[in-house]
Motif scaffolding. Structure first.
Motif, short mmCIF file in Angstrom:
data_model
loop_
_atom_site.label_atom_id
_atom_site.label_comp_id
_atom_site.label_asym_id
_atom_site.label_seq_id
_atom_site.Cartn_x
_atom_site.Cartn_y
_atom_site.Cartn_z
N MET A 60 0.85 -1.21 0.00
CA MET A 60 0.00 0.00 0.00
C MET A 60 0.88 1.26 0.00
N ASP A 61 0.61 2.16 -0.90
CA ASP A 61 1.44 3.36 -0.99
C ASP A 61 0.85 4.45 -0.09
N TYR A 62 1.37 4.54 1.13
CA TYR A 62 0.82 5.47 2.11
C TYR A 62 0.93 6.92 1.65
N GLN A 63 2.02 7.18 0.97
CA GLN A 63 2.22 8.56 0.48
C GLN A 63 1.05 8.97 -0.43
N ASP A 64 0.69 8.07 -1.32
CA ASP A 64 -0.43 8.36 -2.22
C ASP A 64 -1.75 8.50 -1.45
N LEU A 65 -1.90 7.62 -0.46
CA LEU A 65 -3.13 7.69 0.33
C LEU A 65 -3.28 9.06 0.97
N VAL A 66 -2.19 9.56 1.54
CA VAL A 66 -2.23 10.88 2.18
C VAL A 66 -2.57 11.95 1.16
N ARG A 67 -1.90 11.93 0.03
CA ARG A 67 -2.14 12.95 -1.00
C ARG A 67 -3.58 12.91 -1.50
N ASP A 68 -4.08 11.70 -1.71
CA ASP A 68 -5.45 11.58 -2.22
C ASP A 68 -6.48 12.06 -1.19
N ALA A 69 -6.25 11.72 0.06
CA ALA A 69 -7.19 12.14 1.10
C ALA A 69 -7.20 13.66 1.22
N MET A 70 -6.03 14.27 1.18
CA MET A 70 -5.96 15.73 1.26
C MET A 70 -6.65 16.37 0.05
N ALA A 71 -6.40 15.80 -1.11
CA ALA A 71 -7.02 16.34 -2.33
C ALA A 71 -8.54 16.24 -2.24
N ALA A 72 -9.03 15.12 -1.74
CA ALA A 72 -10.48 14.96 -1.60
C ALA A 72 -11.04 15.99 -0.62
N ALA A 73 -10.30 16.24 0.47
CA ALA A 73 -10.80 17.16 1.50
C ALA A 73 -10.94 18.58 0.96
N VAL A 74 -9.96 19.03 0.21
CA VAL A 74 -10.00 20.43 -0.25
C VAL A 74 -11.01 20.63 -1.39
N ARG A 75 -11.52 19.55 -1.92
CA ARG A 75 -12.52 19.69 -2.98
C ARG A 75 -13.78 20.38 -2.46
N SER A 76 -14.14 20.13 -1.22
CA SER A 76 -15.28 20.83 -0.63
C SER A 76 -14.86 22.27 -0.32
N PRO A 77 -15.77 23.24 -0.49
CA PRO A 77 -15.40 24.63 -0.21
C PRO A 77 -15.37 24.95 1.28
N LEU A 78 -15.86 24.06 2.12
CA LEU A 78 -15.96 24.37 3.56
C LEU A 78 -14.58 24.45 4.20
N ARG A 79 -14.34 25.50 4.97
CA ARG A 79 -13.05 25.63 5.66
C ARG A 79 -13.19 25.86 7.16
N GLY A 80 -14.35 26.23 7.62
CA GLY A 80 -14.52 26.48 9.04
C GLY A 80 -13.92 27.79 9.50
N ARG A 81 -13.83 27.97 10.80
CA ARG A 81 -13.31 29.21 11.39
C ARG A 81 -12.14 28.90 12.32
N VAL A 82 -11.10 29.69 12.21
CA VAL A 82 -9.96 29.55 13.10
C VAL A 82 -10.38 29.96 14.52
N ALA A 83 -9.96 29.19 15.51
CA ALA A 83 -10.27 29.54 16.91
C ALA A 83 -9.73 30.92 17.22
N ASP A 84 -10.54 31.75 17.86
CA ASP A 84 -10.07 33.12 18.11
C ASP A 84 -10.30 33.55 19.56
N TYR A 85 -10.48 32.59 20.44
CA TYR A 85 -10.72 32.98 21.84
C TYR A 85 -9.45 33.49 22.50
N ILE A 86 -8.29 33.15 21.93
CA ILE A 86 -7.06 33.84 22.36
C ILE A 86 -6.34 34.32 21.11
N PRO A 87 -5.70 35.47 21.21
CA PRO A 87 -5.06 36.07 20.03
C PRO A 87 -4.03 35.13 19.39
#
Lengths: 303, 303, 303, 303
Positions: free
Chosen positions: A1-28
C-alpha cells in the motif's frame, strides 16, 4: 500500500469541498493561525511515517495533548485515576459546569476540560512535572528534540482562562484536586500550548496502535489500558461530535482547537491531520474531511 | 475456531463471579423472569449459529428491539430520520426529559427512550405497521416464525408508561411526532414486548456484521448506514454505560432491561447473551461478563 | 377616596406608554382577543366595586383561575395539599419539565402549570368536580350567574396541550396524581377556559383581602392559610417575573395569558385589570402598568 | 405597645419547641459558635431599640451583609447595577452554578452568592473600598464604632472558598466582573466576616423601614429603590426558603449562616434575631421561630 499516495489523495479529496470552518479566536495567539495551512501524516506500527502538505510544521496541539496526559497518568499511577474522573460521554459542551455540579465534582471523562484538569493534577502529583513528562514522552517517541511549549500561548490561555479556573476551583471545592489550583492550571495551560507537527504526533501516538508498546519496545500501558484509551477516544475524543466522528471516520481520535486531529488504527498505525479551520463542534474541517476520505478509500474503520 | 467451546468458556467465566444483579421489576411481567436464566449464541456472517445454556429460550427483548427499528426506519426512509433524532451520546439517564427540553424536543440518539419513540413514529409513518415490520424482519432473518409480541407485557408497559407518555407528548408539543401519541406508544410498547431467543437475535443482527446485507443476500442498508448504526451502538447502545461497555467488550452492542445484549463483530459475526440480572446501569451482569470473557479470550474488539 | 377616579387615572397613565405587548397566540381562540381591550376594577372589603373601560366584559381567565383552585383545594382538603406541591418560586419558565425531574415529580409551587395540575387533581378528588366547584365559587362571590366555561377554548387548549399532558404523565409516573391523567387535564383546561370580567374577579378575590372570609361572612380559609396564599402569590404569582411585579406593584397578584391580573391589598380590597397584550414573561402590559400607576399614586404596597 | 415584652414573649415562644438546628461548620471559625446563643432586637423608625437575650453580642453577619452592599451599591451607582444581576428568585441553591451557566453569567438576584459577588464588585468599583463602605455605614447607623471585620473568619472563608472562586471566575469569563477576581473575593469575604450585634443590625436596617431615609435624616435611596430592596428581600432573602419565610413571617428579611436574620416592617421598624442553629435551608431555627411568634402575636405582616 502506498501510504504517500493515500495521504495525498485524502488531502485532495478534502479540499474539494469549499468548507473551511473558522480559526479559533478565543485567544489572540491561536487567531493568528494560517487558515490555509493543511498537513497530514500516517505512521505505521513498524515506525515508518509518511506525510504531505504542512505535515512537518509545528502547531498548537491544544486538546490533543490530553491523550498523552491520560496515557502517562495511567502509566505512572494506574487505575486509581478513575476514582476522580469518569469514562462516559458527557453529552454537554466540553467546558460545561452543569454536569460537574450534578455529579459532585467528578468530571464525566478525561477529555472534557474538567476531566483533563484532574488528569493533569494527578500527573503532576505522580511526577512533580506534568508538562515536562509530556514533553519528554513526545520528544522520545517522535525523535524530535524541538517539541516545546509556546510560552506566549500558555500565558494567553491563562489570561483568558476564567472558565477553566472556575472548573478547577469548583472541583477543588469537592476535594478532587490534590495540588493547588494555580499549579494545576499552569501545567494544564502549558501542555495545551505544546507545539509540534503532524509527523511528531503520529509517531507519538503509535503506542496506542501497538496496544501499549512504545517505540523502543518497552511497554507503557497494558493491552487492556490501551484498549481503554481507544474506547474513551472513540466515545469522547472529539468534543460533542463523537458520534458524528465515529460515523464519518470510524476510528478512535482526539482533536484540538489548534486544528490537529490524531486518529488511531489499532494494530496498524496512526493518522494525524492539521488545519486550523474548525467546525461548530471545534473539530478541524479539513482534518476530519481528510480522515473521512482516507478511511472511506481504505475501508479502515473499527466498524 | 470452535465457536461452541468459545461460548461455553465465556459463560463459565461469567458465572465464576458471584455478581448477578437485579431483575427489572418496574413491571410485574418482567419481574417474574428467572434470575438464573443464562444463554449465549454466536452467529457468523456465513449464517452458522452456535449456542449454549438458555440460548433458544425466548425472552423479552425490550430495548434490543431499538436496533431493528432504527435499521428498518433507515432502510425504509433514509437519512431524513436524522432531522428528528441525533446521533450523539446523551450523558443522561435513558429516560430523562431534561436534555429533551434543552434541545427543543430532538432526542440525542435513537437508543434513549425519546429517540426510540421518534424512530417508532417514523417507521409507523413509513410502513403503516411498525411492530409488524420488525416482526417480519426478525422472523425472516432468524427463520423462526414463532417470534411474537407478548401482549401482556405490552399492556403492562403501557399501564406503567407515564414517563414514556410524557416524553411522547413533550416531543409532540415540539412537532417531532407525525402520528398520534397513542399510536406511537402502542407500537413502541409492542416492539419492546417482542419475545425471541439469543439464537434468533444473533441471526437477525448479522446484517450489521455483513455491512448491511441480509441473510438472503439482499441489501438492507448501504455500507455507510451499517457503519453508522455500529457507531451509534458503540457510543450509545448500552444506556449510560457505553464507555464502560466499549472498554470491557469493545464491540458495538445493544442491551435491554429484559437482560438481552446483542453485540456486533463487523465483518465476522454477532454475539447475543441473555440473563435477566441487571447492573445499576440496566445492562445484564452475566451477559456483559460473558461478552467480556469472550472478547478477552479471542481478542475480538474493534480497538 | 374616590375609587372611580383612581381607576380612571391609573388606566390613563397606563395607556400613555406606547407599549402594548403581544396577544397570546398559542391557541387560535386566544389569538382573536382584541388587543385594544382594557378594563380595570377595584373591589373593597365591604363589597363595593368600581370600574372603568371594559371592566364588565368577560375574558378568558386562564391562569388567574389557579388562585381559586388553590384556595378551594386548601379549603376542602387542608394542609395535606403541600405534600404534593411546593411553595417556593421556581426560577424556571412556567411550563418547564427540568425542575420536575430534578425534584422527583413535586412541582415547585401551585402556580406553575405542573403545580396547578396537582391542585386540580386534588380538588377533583375532594369534590368530584373541580371546574364545577370553581364556577360555583366565582358565581357566588361575584353574584354573577353568567360565569361559564368557554368550551371551544377548553377544547383548543386540549388540542395544543402536549406539554401539559407531558407534565401530567410525568407526575403520574411519580405517583403524584390521584385521578386519571385525562380527567385531570380535562378539568384543568376547563377551569383555565372560564370566562368572566374584571368586576367578577375583583369581587371573587376579596376573600384574600378579608383574610379568608367570604362575601357571605363565612370563613373559607383560616387567616393563616389566606396569608399563605398571599405569600405564594407574591413570590410565584406572575410567572418568571414575580420579583419584577413585587417591585413595580408591590402586591400579591396572579396573572393569566388571557391578559387578566388580579391583585390583593390585604385588609383593604382587590384590583383586577384586563388587557390582552402580554410582555415577554406573559403578563399583561397595560394591566401591570395600570397596577403600577395605581399603587404609585396611592402608596398601596405591602412594602 | 411594649416592645420589650414583645421581644421576650417571642423568644420564649421560640424556645418552647425542641428544634435547634445545626451550627454552620463549613469553616472552623463558624463551627465554634455557641448553639445556645439567642438574641433579638426591635428597632422603631423613630430610632428606639429594644432587645433581650444576647442581643448586644457581636456575631458573624455573613449573608446579612448582602442587604447593605446592595443598598450601598444602588445608592452609589444607581439602576445600572441591574444589568449585571437580576431581581428574580433563583429556585436553586444559593451557591449553584447551573443557572449561572444557563443565563450567561448574570446571577438571578443579589442575594445568591454569585449575585452578591457582582454587587461587591460594583461597590468596589464605585467606592474603591467595598468593605470599608459597609463598615462606615453600619457604624454610622448603629452608632457603634466597634463594628469590625473578623480577619480570621475572612481568611478561613477564603481558604474554603473554592466554590465562590469558581463562580467569580465563571462570571469574569462572561465579562461580568470589573475588578480582578482576587480583589472581589477579598472584599466579599471581608464584608461577610463583619461582626456586629442584633442591636446594631436592627438600627442599621431602619433605612428600609423609613423608605430609604437614614438615621440622620438624609436620603440613602429613593422610596422606589427602598421598595425594590424590600421586594427582593421578600422573594429572595432567605435562600431557597423564601416562600416558606414569606408565609411564616410575612416580612422582607435577610438571613445569614452565622445565624442572624434581619426583617423589615415597612413604615414601622425592623427586627433582628440571632441564634447559630440553622435549618436545612440555612436559616436560623430559633430566629425564624421568634419572628414567626412575633408576627403572629402582633399581626405584623405585609400580607
Amino acid at each position: 500500500m502506498d501510504y504517500q499516495d493515500l495521504v495525498r489523495d485524502a488531502m485532495a479529496a478534502a479540499v474539494r469541498s469549499p468548507l473551511r470552518g473558522r480559526v479559533a479566536d478565543y485567544i489572540p495567539a491561536l487567531a493568528e493561525a494560517d487558515p490555509a495551512a493543511f498537513g497530514m501524516a500516517i505512521a505505521t506500527v513498524d515506525g515508518r511515517v509518511f506525510g504531505a502538505g504542512d505535515w512537518q510544521q509545528p502547531f498548537s496541539v491544544q486538546s490533543v495533548s490530553k491523550l498523552f496526559t491520560l496515557a502517562l497518568a495511567l502509566a505512572e499511577g494506574g487505575d486509581g485515576l478513575w476514582t476522580g474522573v469518569g469514562r462516559e460521554p458527557s453529552g454537554n459542551p466540553f467546558n460545561s459546569l452543569v454536569q460537574l455540579e450534578t455529579e459532585h465534582g467528578i468530571p464525566r471523562n478525561p477529555f472534557i476540560n474538567a476531566g483533563a484538569l484532574v488528569v493533569t493534577d494527578r500527573l503532576l502529583e505522580l511526577t512533580g512535572d506534568a508538562v515536562g513528562t509530556v514533553l519528554d514522552f513526545l520528544r522520545a517517541e517522535s525523535g524530535d528534540p524541538a517539541v516545546a511549549v509556546n510560552r506566549a500561548v500558555a500565558a494567553s490561555e491563562a489570561e483568558h482562562g476564567h472558565r477553566n479556573a472556575a472548573m478547577a476551583h469548583f472541583m477543588a471545592g469537592y476535594g478532587n484536586l490534590r495540588n493547588p489550583v494555580e499549579d494545576v492550571l499552569t501545567h494544564y495551560y502549558a501542555h495545551c500550548a505544546i507545539e509540534t507537527s503532524c509527523r511528531d504526533l503520529a509517531l507519538a501516538g503509535l503506542f496506542l496502535a501497538r496496544h501499549g508498546v512504545r517505540t523502543d519496545g518497552s511497554r507503557l500501558l497494558s493491552r487492556s489500558e490501551a484498549k481503554r484509551i481507544n474506547a474513551v477516544l472513540l466515545t469522547c475524543g472529539t468534543y460533542d461530535a463523537a458520534g458524528e466522528f465515529a460515523y464519518r471516520v470510524g476510528l478512535p481520535g482526539k482533536s484540538g482547537v489548534g486544528g490537529g486531529v490524531l486518529a488511531v488504527l489499532p494494530g496498524r498505525g496512526t493518522v494525524c491531520t492539521w488545519s486550523p479551520g474548525l467546525d461548530a463542534a471545534g473539530n478541524s474541517v479539513l482534518g476530519v474531511a481528510a480522515l473521512d476520505a482516507l478511511t472511506t478509500a481504505t475501508g479502515w474503520s473499527v466498524f
